[in-house]
Design an enzyme around this catalytic site. Structure first.
Site, PDB file in Angstrom:
ATOM      1  N   LYS A 184     -34.117   9.415 -18.372  1.00  0.00           N
ATOM      2  CA  LYS A 184     -32.710   9.046 -18.581  1.00  0.00           C
ATOM      3  C   LYS A 184     -32.398   8.967 -20.069  1.00  0.00           C
ATOM      4  CE  LYS A 184     -30.346   5.318 -19.126  1.00  0.00           C
ATOM      5  NZ  LYS A 184     -29.214   5.742 -20.002  1.00  0.00           N
ATOM      6  N   GLU A 258     -41.595   0.870 -26.568  1.00  0.00           N
ATOM      7  CA  GLU A 258     -41.401   1.074 -28.009  1.00  0.00           C
ATOM      8  C   GLU A 258     -40.080   0.411 -28.346  1.00  0.00           C
ATOM      9  OE1 GLU A 258     -43.427   2.593 -30.091  1.00  0.00           O
ATOM     10  OE2 GLU A 258     -44.588   4.061 -28.944  1.00  0.00           O
ATOM     11  N   CYS A 292     -35.854   2.901 -35.666  1.00  0.00           N
ATOM     12  CA  CYS A 292     -36.580   1.677 -35.297  1.00  0.00           C
ATOM     13  C   CYS A 292     -37.538   1.247 -36.397  1.00  0.00           C
ATOM     14  CB  CYS A 292     -37.333   1.897 -34.000  1.00  0.00           C
ATOM     15  SG  CYS A 292     -38.304   3.406 -34.036  1.00  0.00           S
ATOM     16  N   GLU A 389     -32.544  -6.952 -36.602  1.00  0.00           N
ATOM     17  CA  GLU A 389     -32.418  -5.515 -36.783  1.00  0.00           C
ATOM     18  C   GLU A 389     -30.930  -5.161 -36.839  1.00  0.00           C
ATOM     19  OE1 GLU A 389     -33.563  -3.110 -33.400  1.00  0.00           O
ATOM     20  OE2 GLU A 389     -34.677  -1.805 -34.752  1.00  0.00           O
TER      21      GLU A 389
HETATM   22  P1  TAP Z   1     -31.002  -0.094 -25.531  1.00  0.00           P
HETATM   23  O1  TAP Z   1     -29.663  -0.657 -25.386  1.00  0.00           O
HETATM   24  O2  TAP Z   1     -32.175  -0.933 -25.200  1.00  0.00           O
HETATM   25  O3  TAP Z   1     -31.017   1.232 -24.665  1.00  0.00           O
HETATM   26  C1  TAP Z   1     -32.135   2.073 -24.550  1.00  0.00           C
HETATM   27  C2  TAP Z   1     -32.032   2.838 -23.263  1.00  0.00           C
HETATM   28  O4  TAP Z   1     -32.189   1.952 -22.150  1.00  0.00           O
HETATM   29  C3  TAP Z   1     -30.701   3.528 -23.049  1.00  0.00           C
HETATM   30  O5  TAP Z   1     -30.911   4.750 -22.366  1.00  0.00           O
HETATM   31  C4  TAP Z   1     -29.968   2.528 -22.192  1.00  0.00           C
HETATM   32  O6  TAP Z   1     -28.905   3.078 -21.489  1.00  0.00           O
HETATM   33  C5  TAP Z   1     -31.074   2.047 -21.283  1.00  0.00           C
HETATM   34  N1  TAP Z   1     -30.866   0.750 -20.670  1.00  0.00           N
HETATM   35  C6  TAP Z   1     -29.978  -0.225 -21.018  1.00  0.00           C
HETATM   36  N2  TAP Z   1     -30.134  -1.297 -20.198  1.00  0.00           N
HETATM   37  C7  TAP Z   1     -31.140  -0.999 -19.336  1.00  0.00           C
HETATM   38  C8  TAP Z   1     -31.787  -1.705 -18.269  1.00  0.00           C
HETATM   39  N3  TAP Z   1     -31.437  -2.943 -17.939  1.00  0.00           N
HETATM   40  N4  TAP Z   1     -32.803  -1.099 -17.594  1.00  0.00           N
HETATM   41  C9  TAP Z   1     -33.200   0.130 -17.942  1.00  0.00           C
HETATM   42  N5  TAP Z   1     -32.623   0.852 -18.933  1.00  0.00           N
HETATM   43  C10 TAP Z   1     -31.619   0.295 -19.638  1.00  0.00           C
HETATM   44  O7  TAP Z   1     -31.267   0.424 -27.019  1.00  0.00           O
HETATM   45  P2  TAP Z   1     -30.336   1.368 -27.870  1.00  0.00           P
HETATM   46  O8  TAP Z   1     -29.237   0.549 -28.411  1.00  0.00           O
HETATM   47  O9  TAP Z   1     -30.019   2.608 -27.162  1.00  0.00           O
HETATM   48  O10 TAP Z   1     -31.352   1.789 -29.025  1.00  0.00           O
HETATM   49  C11 TAP Z   1     -31.532   1.064 -30.156  1.00  0.00           C
HETATM   50  C12 TAP Z   1     -32.822   0.253 -30.060  1.00  0.00           C
HETATM   51  O11 TAP Z   1     -33.919   1.090 -29.776  1.00  0.00           O
HETATM   52  C13 TAP Z   1     -33.158  -0.395 -31.371  1.00  0.00           C
HETATM   53  O12 TAP Z   1     -33.518  -1.743 -31.151  1.00  0.00           O
HETATM   54  C14 TAP Z   1     -34.333   0.388 -31.876  1.00  0.00           C
HETATM   55  O13 TAP Z   1     -35.189  -0.298 -32.732  1.00  0.00           O
HETATM   56  C15 TAP Z   1     -35.000   0.809 -30.642  1.00  0.00           C
HETATM   57  N6  TAP Z   1     -35.784   2.020 -30.876  1.00  0.00           N
HETATM   58  C16 TAP Z   1     -37.121   1.891 -30.913  1.00  0.00           C
HETATM   59  C17 TAP Z   1     -37.902   2.997 -31.165  1.00  0.00           C
HETATM   60  C18 TAP Z   1     -39.369   2.833 -31.200  1.00  0.00           C
HETATM   61  S1  TAP Z   1     -40.243   4.156 -31.172  1.00  0.00           S
HETATM   62  N7  TAP Z   1     -39.928   1.671 -31.242  1.00  0.00           N
HETATM   63  C19 TAP Z   1     -37.315   4.234 -31.345  1.00  0.00           C
HETATM   64  C20 TAP Z   1     -35.935   4.343 -31.295  1.00  0.00           C
HETATM   65  C21 TAP Z   1     -35.179   3.201 -31.039  1.00  0.00           C
HETATM   66  P3  TAP Z   1     -27.456   3.227 -22.175  1.00  0.00           P
HETATM   67  O14 TAP Z   1     -27.618   3.328 -23.641  1.00  0.00           O
HETATM   68  O15 TAP Z   1     -26.994   4.480 -21.616  1.00  0.00           O
HETATM   69  O16 TAP Z   1     -26.703   2.034 -21.777  1.00  0.00           O
END
Ligand code: TAP
Length: 477
Positions: A184, A258, A292, A389
């Site tokens: 997804k 991650e 991240c 963050e």
């Molecule tokens: P999230 O809001 O956590 O979303 C990540 C993914 O999970 C999206 O596809 C999201 O869907 C989905 N999701 C949301 N709620 C969920 C649930 N209850 N159950 C299962 N899936 C769910 O993060 P984001 O805002 O997209 O990304 C930013 C974060 O990612 C930052 O904190 C960053 O540090 C972290 N990040 C970490 C890494 C590594 S390698 N450690 C790399 C990149 C990013 P929707 O977005 O479609 O709602």
């Protein structure tokens, strides 16, 4: 800050990619309509609607998991590794052939500068498929004993900051090990995953080996919670990661997470200053700081603080912000209105807590989501901008006197994903790296990614490693 202006995106690069008005889900090798409502994906640089995308509901997720299970049982887990490798090599080559299309689509849907998607994201994506293709027939050397077995169906959920690269980090090792996947992508950046689905068709990948279900958090939840998923791989926020870990506790599912970070980038007084300035800029402003492992906390040794800050501000003033499809652009758009709001709010908290804000004076387009490269000085460890963050182009600057103080401040975070050290002394690099609680420590460089290197965190940055031989362990029994 300058005056707002209207900006027209470069039309010629748009024509490289054929964006359909609407997209279905990719299940069992075909695009199918979803049962849920659809949603729009936009260009964050212009707010232009790019396409209407299907939202997968529980029944759609179930169909995708069933397709993945069939493909696992009947085809993929039985196929010799050398045959699986051929498909992965083919996918890698098609990614290279279609790299311009992928880069333009990534920049349109995500807002990142084309020179990053073209020179960093897409080549690294191809490199991941090449690298893991090479492992597919050598799994007995993966460190899991003489006869490692795949886990089954992997449910993979990824964020919006590196849509294609996160897909590659998830899909390439899973497939090399003989697993099938349902992935997804994030709601705001589904388009390159759907183009990747077309590439799977073009590579004649057996139906069901890769399935893509688009949607928001509820779709991710349905996937992670599906009883027939054997392995959950999640990249995203620490809050959602914790919820996922709780939801799968006590089930047979294996999990890797991650999550977020608040990396320290430590500059000692003997560091080559200009090189360090480049590394600081790359560390926090690459991909608008939506990284991240971004070097979002700069720790500078006190006696070089004034000189470093002056040079840093001078360098920041040369950064060009604007049209992501313009090859001269350094800083693109913030990925969504929601993320922009979060960056603004945390920056205002920085002001309120008494830190001093300095931002690049530049014109911002009237449409789209933009935030200028910003630094906060006078930041103390207690400030929220030093702890949370921000996930945007905002750097918090702190100082230190001794190496011990640098280590203590760097480790004063619930996260532990990455860190950087800038010094001329090799022995200091080794000693500091050893003391830092971070999964990756860069020395005299920052934000370098390579498929052969394991990547992952400590503490609230998650667990499990992606990349390198270690990345195979997450997909093998
Ligand atoms: P999230 O809001 O956590 O979303 C990540 C993914 O999970 C999206 O596809 C999201 O869907 C989905 N999701 C949301 N709620 C969920 C649930 N209850 N159950 C299962 N899936 C769910 O993060 P984001 O805002 O997209 O990304 C930013 C974060 O990612 C930052 O904190 C960053 O540090 C972290 N990040 C970490 C890494 C590594 S390698 N450690 C790399 C990149 C990013 P929707 O977005 O479609 O709602």
């Amino acid at each position: 800050m300058g005056s707002p202006f209207e900006y027209a995106p470069a039309p010629e690069s748009r024509s490289i990619v054929d964006i359909k008005p609407s997209y279905g889900l990719f299940v069992n090798g075909e695009f199918v309509p979803g049962h849920g409502t659809s949603f729009k994906t936009i260009s964050p640089a212009t707010e232009e609607v790019l396409a209407e995308v299907a939202e997968a509901d529980e029944a759609d997720v179930d169909a995708a998991v069933r397709a993945a299970r069939r493909a696992y049982d009947k085809v993929w887990s039985r196929m010799p590794g050398r045959e699986r490798a051929k498909y992965l090599y083919r996918i890698a080559r098609i990614i290279q052939e279609r790299s311009r299309e992928l880069a333009v689509l990534e920049s349109l849907d995500n807002g990142k500068p084309i020179k990053e998607s073209r020179d960093v994201d897409v080549p690294t994506v191809a490199a991941h498929f090449f690298y893991y293709a090479g492992w597919a027939d050598k799994l007995e050397y993966a460190g899991r004993g003489p006869d490692p077995q795949p886990l089954g169906v992997a449910g993979q959920v990824i964020p919006w900051n590196f849509p294609l690269l996160m897909l590659a980090w998830k899909i390439a090792p899973a497939l090399a090990c003989g697993n099938t996947v349902v992935l997804k992508p994030a709601e705001t950046t589904p388009l390159t995953a759907l183009l990747f689905a077309e590439i799977c068709q073009q590579a004649d990948l057996p139906p069901g080996v890769v399935n893509i279900v688009t949607g928001a958090g509820a779709t991710g939840q349905a996937l992670v919670g599906h009883p027939d998923v054997d392995k959950v791989a999640f990249t995203g926020s620490t809050a959602v990661g914790k919820a996922i870990a709780r939801s799968v506790a006590g089930t047979r599912k294996r999990v890797t997470l991650e999550l977020g970070g608040k990396a320290a980038n430590i500059v000692f007084d003997d560091a080559p200053i200009d090189q360090a300035v480049e590394g600081i800029v790359d560390g926090i402003f690459f991909n608008q700081g939506h990284v991240c492992c971004a070097g979002s906390r700069l720790l500078v040794q006190e006696n070089v603080y004034d000189e470093l800050l002056e040079r840093l501000k001078r360098r920041m003033s040369t950064l060009r912000m604007g049209d992501p499809l313009d090859k001269n652009t350094d800083i693109g758009a913030i990925n969504s209105g929601e993320q922009l709001q979060r960056i603004r709010e945390l920056s205002e908290v920085g002001d309120a807590e008494g830190a001093e804000r300095w931002e690049v004076a530049c014109d911002l387009p009237t449409k789209g989501y933009w935030f200028p490269p910003t630094i906060f000085t006078g930041v103390s460890q207690a400030h929220r901008i030093a702890r949370e963050e921000i996930f945007g182009p905002v750097l918090s600057v702190l100082t230190f006197r001794t190496p011990a103080e640098a280590v203590e401040k760097a480790n004063n975070t619930p996260y532990g994903l990455s860190a950087g050290v800038w010094t001329d002394k090799g022995s200091r690099i080794l000693s500091i790296a050893h003391q830092l609680r971070a999964g990756v420590v860069w020395a005299n460089t920052f934000n370098k990614f390579d498929p052969t290197s394991p990547f992952g965190g400590y503490q609230e940055s998650g667990y499990g490693r992606e990349g390198g031989r270690h990345g195979l362990e997450a997909y093998l029994r």
